[in-house]
Enzyme design. Structure first.
Site, mmCIF file in Angstrom:
data_model
loop_
_atom_site.group_PDB
_atom_site.id
_atom_site.type_symbol
_atom_site.label_atom_id
_atom_site.label_comp_id
_atom_site.label_asym_id
_atom_site.label_seq_id
_atom_site.Cartn_x
_atom_site.Cartn_y
_atom_site.Cartn_z
ATOM 1 C CG ASN A 374 -1.771 2.722 3.316
ATOM 2 O OD1 ASN A 374 -2.192 3.182 2.266
ATOM 3 N ND2 ASN A 374 -0.507 2.324 3.449
ATOM 4 C CD GLU A 375 0.225 0.446 0.118
ATOM 5 O OE1 GLU A 375 1.297 0.096 0.659
ATOM 6 O OE2 GLU A 375 0.185 1.133 -0.918
ATOM 7 C CG ASN A 376 -2.514 -3.238 7.187
ATOM 8 O OD1 ASN A 376 -1.764 -2.397 6.716
ATOM 9 N ND2 ASN A 376 -2.765 -3.321 8.472
ATOM 10 C CB SER A 420 -7.046 2.141 0.939
ATOM 11 O OG SER A 420 -6.759 2.803 -0.260
ATOM 12 C CG HIS A 439 -2.868 1.928 -3.035
ATOM 13 N ND1 HIS A 439 -2.315 1.846 -1.772
ATOM 14 C CD2 HIS A 439 -4.085 2.515 -2.865
ATOM 15 C CE1 HIS A 439 -3.156 2.355 -0.885
ATOM 16 N NE2 HIS A 439 -4.248 2.763 -1.533
#
Length: 713
Positions: A374-376, A420, A439
């Site tokens: 997530n978001e890395n 993501s 996102h």
């Protein structure tokens, strides 16, 4: 004391600076002792643990997310066996690790050093979560006696062709000590008929599994038994499966590159929310509680849940429920908003973690895709992390080499996505409007109006959100009477997103009259949250085909808190969840209105052109059937008297959105009149709504003169 009340979190967090011991004295059977091999299996140790059996050290665990299995043959006795597990302080560990190497960081709301420990990140703080790390044995511990061999794992694969399905079943055996064993497999149909299976079986009339809203969820049972020469069962593997094809479309098209679930050849518009852990105290998470939460998701017409990567891999029962309820699972691996130092030791435990969970979950029909983190990747794109070549190399190696190789080996039929949000990897413009998933947080974090959602035609929105207060009773459960003010100490302890309480009030001020008390603020903020999410979802559903997913942040909470959730910690639905039932409905009539909200920022604006009142209705048909529809709309005054109305009959194709002609109302009185609309099928209203052309605070609502009474009858 209740760690959720007031600021008790502070004292509870301090307890985690200590070590803790779990001990057990137990007996075993002679039958177990006579086994050729005996394993102690621990399916969840949270997190840094040393284990001893009868004074013999067995293991040093360092990963909450994996299963630990050690051989104990020769260490057990019939009576008075002693098992001791010592858990070391996670907070001391990460503090020491961060002091030794502060170059690897992550989410600022979590305790420094959280990336150095394979423990659910949310426990150490998030912008919706308390710093309340749990500690202990959080999943089953068992002793396994093995004779002659056992089933290591089973891979079930499907080949769909010409309306038939061929199943192949491959069992991998371990601890084999004789050739006189064999595997037998059977398949039980949804009607209970048992079919023998060799290496494969061909089903002429398969019953396909579908996501919620597209069809039924029939489940077949695969039973694999390991037998000795006399026909005695040595081991057994039994799981439910669903017959379906599942992939993600990710190919070039007229708008860029598609990103879309495809189930049984049908493009699915994903509708749902992001799921986070249900509690900071893991022993409170029960199958019944999880089932109730997922049933609430289905009741709101979800077909998807995204398991966020900062928690833990849910229990088997979570995925069983998703199989039964028709909820596709976007499954993040447990990495979120951080930089990870890829040492040899870290790589070893990561590989074991990924393998354990892929093998455990790969058979579920609800499993839609594996996602690396997530978001890395986005951290790099926004300049918030991975600021050295070494870190970038470690990222690529972990999420675009090591993990996808494991997935390909053990879950070859499941789609893998590196991060993501992402456009496909290698730091190539994550959050690109024309590719991959995004996102989008400019409405909340950026303070933009709801109308900003309409500026973008994303391919798949996997996070967007807007905060609201929970029900007043939820706040009363965790705050003192004198602290029930939005800006009090205890209320701010239950708001982890910076100045978010002020943001809520500022957003309320833009749309509504000032709330008269805390109860009114809770209610008003929830209506605001519901409207914000509706604005985005309806827009993206109207553009089905280009956009194919709207997953809002977030479904649930892990403690009583002011957050983005649509269901609070105690299971109470916020207004958003009721609204989701409407805007995720299979048949949706929505309205793209143009008025003061979209054409002027303030009542004092000097406009080059006067505000133009116009609107356009759109039917979104997310069913597999053509629908004969009747659309009715009317212009009404504040008393609901019809001033103008129109009715249209039309046929809407399956799996599409269809616009009606735009309507202009130049003489509409925006402060006294509104538009109501409804969609009928077979003379039944299936979707309806209303819009005003000004901000709600400026509309001249009438006093409805409602009264209420409570009776004990």
């Amino acid at each position: 004391d209740d760690p959720f009340f007031g600021d008790n979190e502070n004292a509870a967090l301090a307890l985690m600076d200590h070590d803790y011991e779990y001990s057990l004295v137990f007996d075993v059977s002679q039958r177990l002792l006579d086994s050729e091999r005996i394993y102690l299996r621990m399916e969840g140790l949270d997190t840094l643990a040393d284990g001893w059996l009868n004074g013999n050290k067995l293991l040093e665990a360092d990963n909450m997310h994996r299963c630990w299995e050690v051989e104990t043959k020769g260490l057990l006795r019939l009576k008075d066996n002693s098992l001791l597990i010592v858990f070391h302080s996670p907070t001391r560990y990460i503090a020491d690790a961060y002091r030794a190497d502060p170059d690897y960081g992550g989410a600022s709301d979590a305790l420094n050093g959280f990336v150095y420990l394979r423990k659910a990140h949310y426990m150490l703080g998030w912008d919706w979560g308390a710093r309340l790390p749990d500690c202990g044995i959080w999943r089953d511990v068992s002793l396994l006696g093995v004779c002659k061999g056992r089933i290591g794992n089973v891979l079930v694969r499907q080949r769909h062709q010409d309306g038939k399905v061929e199943l192949s079943i491959k069992a991998t055996l371990t601890d084999v000590t004789t050739e006189n064993i064999h595997v037998e497999a059977s398949l039980i149909t949804p009607q209970g008929e048992a079919l023998p299976v060799g290496d494969s079986v061909l089903l002429d009339n398969p019953e396909l599994w579908w996501p919620n809203g597209y069809g039924a969820q029939p489940l077949y049972t695969v039973n694999v038994a390991l037998l000795d020469a006399d026909g005695h069962t040595l081991d057994q593997w039994r799981r439910n499966i669903g017959l379906r094809t599942m992939t993600v479309q990710n190919q070039k098209d007229e708008w860029g590159q598609s990103f879309c679930y495809e189930v049984n050849g049908v493009s699915i518009f994903a509708m749902g929310a992001d799921y986070i852990p249900e509690d900071n105290l893991l022993s409170r998470v029960t199958p019944e509680r999880t089932r109730a939460l997922l049933e609430s998701a289905k009741l709101a017409n979800f077909n998807t849940v995204r398991v966020w990567g900062g928690g833990y891999y849910p229990s088997d029962s979570f995925y069983d429920d998703c199989d039964e309820l028709g909820l596709l699972v976007w499954q993040d691996f447990m990495f979120a908003c951080g930089e990870y130092k890829l040492t040899p030791e870290f790589e070893r435990t990561i590989c074991a973690e990924i393998r354990d969970n892929v093998l455990r979950l790969r058979h579920h029909p609800s499993l839609g895709l594996w996602c690396g983190n997530n978001e890395n990747e986005m951290f790099e794109a926004t300049g918030r992390g991975l600021n050295t070549y070494t870190k970038k190399y470690e990222y690529i190696r972990l999420f675009e080499d090591i993990i996808p190789q494991i997935v390909h080996t053990y879950s070859p039929d499941t789609f893998y996505w590196p991060s993501s949000p992402s456009s496909g990897g290698k730091f190539d413009c994550p959050n690109d409007e024309s590719r991959g998933d995004v996102h989008y947080w400019d409405v909340w974090h950026g303070g933009k109006p709801f109308t900003a959602y309409r500026n973008f035609l994303f391919r798949f929105v996997s996070e967007f959100g807007f905060q609201a207060y929970p029900h007043p009773k939820t706040l009363e459960a965790v705050t003192s009477v004198q602290e029930r003010d939005p800006f009090s100490y205890e209320m701010e302890k239950h708001q982890r997103n910076g100045q978010a309480n002020g943001k809520i009030l500022m957003s309320v001020a833009q749309m509504y009259p000032y709330p008269k008390d805390l109860n009114s603020l809770c209610y008003t903020s929830q209506i605001l949250q519901a409207d914000a999410m509706r604005y985005g979802v309806e827009h993206w559903r109207r553009n089905r085909g280009r956009c194919m997913g709207a997953i809002y942040w977030q479904l649930n909470d892990c403690w009583p808190v002011i957050s983005w959730s649509s269901i609070d910690y105690f299971g109470r639905w916020k207004a958003l969840h009721y609204a989701a039932k409407r805007f995720f409905a299979p048949l949706l009539l929505s309205c793209k209105e143009e008025g003061e909200l979209t054409q002027m920022q303030s009542v004092n604006d000097q406009l080059a052109q006067p505000v133009e009142n116009r609107f356009q209705l759109c039917i979104s048909n997310e069913t597999m059937e053509e629908k004969e529809c009747t659309v009715c709309w009317s212009l009404r005054d504040a008393s609901s008297n019809r001033l103008m109305e129109e009715q249209t009959k039309l046929t809407v194709s399956p799996l599409c959105s269809q616009w009606l002609p735009e309507k202009k109302l130049p003489d509409m009185d925006r402060r006294r009149q509104y538009i109501a609309y409804q969609l009928q099928v077979d003379h039944q209203i299936v979707s309806q709504g209303s819009v005003i052309m000004t901000r709600p605070k400026h509309f001249l609502f009438l006093d409805p003169k409602l009264t209420a009474a409570v009776s004990n009858d």
